[in-house]
Design a protein around this motif. Structure first.
Motif, PDB file in Angstrom:
ATOM      1  N   ILE A  68       0.819  -1.225   0.000  1.00 54.89           N
ATOM      2  CA  ILE A  68       0.000   0.000   0.000  1.00 54.89           C
ATOM      3  C   ILE A  68       0.848   1.267   0.000  1.00 54.89           C
ATOM      4  O   ILE A  68       0.307   2.375   0.005  1.00 54.89           O
ATOM      5  CB  ILE A  68      -0.961   0.032   1.197  1.00 54.89           C
ATOM      6  N   GLY A  69       2.182   1.143  -0.012  1.00 54.83           N
ATOM      7  CA  GLY A  69       3.051   2.314   0.031  1.00 54.83           C
ATOM      8  C   GLY A  69       2.963   3.138  -1.247  1.00 54.83           C
ATOM      9  O   GLY A  69       2.600   2.640  -2.317  1.00 54.83           O
ATOM     10  N   GLY A  70       3.314   4.428  -1.137  1.00 56.89           N
ATOM     11  CA  GLY A  70       3.310   5.325  -2.285  1.00 56.89           C
ATOM     12  C   GLY A  70       1.992   6.057  -2.446  1.00 56.89           C
ATOM     13  O   GLY A  70       1.032   5.842  -1.706  1.00 56.89           O
ATOM     14  N   ARG A  71       1.954   6.952  -3.411  1.00 56.81           N
ATOM     15  CA  ARG A  71       0.716   7.701  -3.668  1.00 56.81           C
ATOM     16  C   ARG A  71      -0.342   6.781  -4.254  1.00 56.81           C
ATOM     17  O   ARG A  71      -0.029   5.856  -5.006  1.00 56.81           O
ATOM     18  CB  ARG A  71       0.975   8.872  -4.627  1.00 56.81           C
ATOM     19  N   TRP A  72      -1.589   7.061  -3.921  1.00 52.49           N
ATOM     20  CA  TRP A  72      -2.690   6.229  -4.395  1.00 52.49           C
ATOM     21  C   TRP A  72      -3.408   6.911  -5.559  1.00 52.49           C
ATOM     22  O   TRP A  72      -4.290   7.737  -5.355  1.00 52.49           O
ATOM     23  CB  TRP A  72      -3.703   5.984  -3.289  1.00 52.49           C
ATOM     24  N   ILE A  80      -4.816  -2.342  -5.216  1.00 55.53           N
ATOM     25  CA  ILE A  80      -4.788  -2.676  -3.781  1.00 55.53           C
ATOM     26  C   ILE A  80      -6.029  -3.478  -3.411  1.00 55.53           C
ATOM     27  O   ILE A  80      -5.943  -4.510  -2.726  1.00 55.53           O
ATOM     28  CB  ILE A  80      -4.697  -1.396  -2.929  1.00 55.53           C
ATOM     29  N   ARG A  81      -7.175  -3.014  -3.873  1.00 57.80           N
ATOM     30  CA  ARG A  81      -8.432  -3.713  -3.550  1.00 57.80           C
ATOM     31  C   ARG A  81      -8.482  -5.087  -4.218  1.00 57.80           C
ATOM     32  O   ARG A  81      -8.749  -6.104  -3.559  1.00 57.80           O
ATOM     33  CB  ARG A  81      -9.626  -2.865  -3.990  1.00 57.80           C
ATOM     34  N   GLU A  82      -8.247  -5.137  -5.517  1.00 56.03           N
ATOM     35  CA  GLU A  82      -8.414  -6.389  -6.251  1.00 56.03           C
ATOM     36  C   GLU A  82      -7.407  -7.444  -5.823  1.00 56.03           C
ATOM     37  O   GLU A  82      -7.727  -8.639  -5.802  1.00 56.03           O
ATOM     38  CB  GLU A  82      -8.322  -6.121  -7.753  1.00 56.03           C
ATOM     39  N   SER A  83      -6.183  -7.036  -5.487  1.00 55.20           N
ATOM     40  CA  SER A  83      -5.172  -8.015  -5.090  1.00 55.20           C
ATOM     41  C   SER A  83      -5.551  -8.720  -3.801  1.00 55.20           C
ATOM     42  O   SER A  83      -5.137  -9.858  -3.551  1.00 55.20           O
ATOM     43  CB  SER A  83      -3.809  -7.338  -4.921  1.00 55.20           C
ATOM     44  N   GLN A 257      -3.582  10.826   0.086  1.00 59.14           N
ATOM     45  CA  GLN A 257      -4.520  10.028   0.871  1.00 59.14           C
ATOM     46  C   GLN A 257      -3.820   8.887   1.609  1.00 59.14           C
ATOM     47  O   GLN A 257      -4.216   8.524   2.721  1.00 59.14           O
ATOM     48  CB  GLN A 257      -5.616   9.470  -0.042  1.00 59.14           C
ATOM     49  N   MET A 258      -2.784   8.327   1.002  1.00 60.38           N
ATOM     50  CA  MET A 258      -2.055   7.244   1.667  1.00 60.38           C
ATOM     51  C   MET A 258      -1.535   7.701   3.018  1.00 60.38           C
ATOM     52  O   MET A 258      -1.631   6.974   4.019  1.00 60.38           O
ATOM     53  CB  MET A 258      -0.899   6.759   0.795  1.00 60.38           C
ATOM     54  N   ALA A 259      -0.977   8.906   3.103  1.00 61.65           N
ATOM     55  CA  ALA A 259      -0.456   9.421   4.369  1.00 61.65           C
ATOM     56  C   ALA A 259      -1.576   9.624   5.383  1.00 61.65           C
ATOM     57  O   ALA A 259      -1.433   9.286   6.563  1.00 61.65           O
ATOM     58  CB  ALA A 259       0.294  10.734   4.131  1.00 61.65           C
ATOM     59  N   GLU A 260      -2.697  10.158   4.926  1.00 65.51           N
ATOM     60  CA  GLU A 260      -3.816  10.433   5.828  1.00 65.51           C
ATOM     61  C   GLU A 260      -4.363   9.150   6.455  1.00 65.51           C
ATOM     62  O   GLU A 260      -4.795   9.147   7.607  1.00 65.51           O
ATOM     63  CB  GLU A 260      -4.934  11.150   5.071  1.00 65.51           C
TER      64      GLU A 260
END
Length: 295
Positions: A68-72, A80-83, A257-260
């Motif tokens: 899940i790292g990095g910008r989304w 992320i969801r499908e995996s 959003q990843m950081a939040e």
């Protein structure tokens, strides 16, 4: 001796789990897109899996999922969801059809289930929160339904921030501390529900062997810390400064959003079910865990 099939068996948790099980004489089968010794062919994207190779396994552990790292971006969020969801659906449907069935299915989830910011202590009976990761975790756990409906004991392991210097959050945090510029992120008041890698492996093995455990299980240490407390403790263990704050706005600018939903989120998650079942944490508090991990 058990035969355990592991999806995500080459990742941080999967590799450590495999080593631990094999050291005690158990047999591990690794679900993988690539051929190899003791591997089972699977591809969640296409729905392919070598069902025959899983006949007779005692347990299935699913740890697979895109980092899940990095910008989304929207495409990254979709991956992320499908995996997570597609892989879990594939395994759960197969488990429901196998004869004989595995004794247990352990499916990874995450404390992202509880959302971005919550007050008070959160045990397994707390409702889901809000946010992208919370939505993913709800779908991820729901995808295990066929295995549950078929009568297979199913554990939904809600992993906290897994600490190991070999990857994940701690590996990234170590870089500024080594340079002497480490410190809290934002105001440092956000709760960090962490767990040492040794205890993730220990808890999975505990769940494999304890038939009374099923449903959601929080894989977090019993002593969460704030981000500021984490920075101070890490600085003491490394004998490095820990007072240089990284502004929250800078982290949001860099990672959005990843950081939040990760480093700036605040949930105090407790392992109520694990402790009630008798699991004894090897590292219940942070300082001894970091001393061990960084020794």
């Amino acid at each position: 001796m058990m035969t355990v099939a592991i999806a995500g068996g080459t990742g941080l948790i999967g590799s450590a789990l495999r080593a631990s099980l094999e050291a005690d004489g158990h047999r591990c089968l690794i679900l993988s897109r690539s051929p190899g010794e003791n591997t089972v062919r699977w591809d969640p994207e296409t729905g392919e899996i070598d069902a025959g190779a899983l006949a007779g396994v005692d347990a299935v552990v699913n740890l697979a999922g895109r980092n899940i790292g990095g910008r989304w971006s929207e495409s990254v969020k979709r991956e992320i969801r499908e995996s997570r969801v597609a892989g879990t659906e594939l395994l759960a449907r197969l488990i429901a059809e196998l004869e004989p069935k595995p004794r247990v299915f352990i499916n990874a989830s995450a404390i992202g289930y509880y959302g971005i910011e919550r007050d008070g202590d959160l045990a397994e009976d707390a409702p889901a929160g809000e946010g992208f990761l919370a939505d993913v975790c709800r779908e991820w756990e729901a995808a295990a339904a066929p295995a549950i409906a078929s009568g297979v004991r199913t554990v939904l392991l809600r992993n906290g921030v897994v600490l190991t210097p070999d990857g994940g959050a701690l590996e990234k945090i170590l870089t500024p501390f080594k340079a002497g510029i480490g410190g809290p992120i934002g105001d440092g008041k956000q709760w960090m529900s962490w767990i040492a890698l040794d205890d993730v492996v220990g808890l999975i093995r505990f769940c494999l062997n304890h038939d009374s455990i099923s449903g959601p299980v929080n894989a977090t240490a019993p002593a969460p810390v704030t981000n500021a407390e984490f920075a101070t403790t890490l600085g003491e263990v490394m004998d490095k400064p820990s007072a240089i704050t990284t502004p929250a706005f800078a982290v949001k600018f860099a990672f959005g959003q990843m950081a939040e939903e990760t480093v700036l989120s605040s949930v105090r998650v407790l392992p109520a079910k694990a402790e009630a079942a008798g699991y004894v944490f090897r590292f219940p508090t942070l300082q001894p865990a970091l001393e061990h991990l960084l020794s």
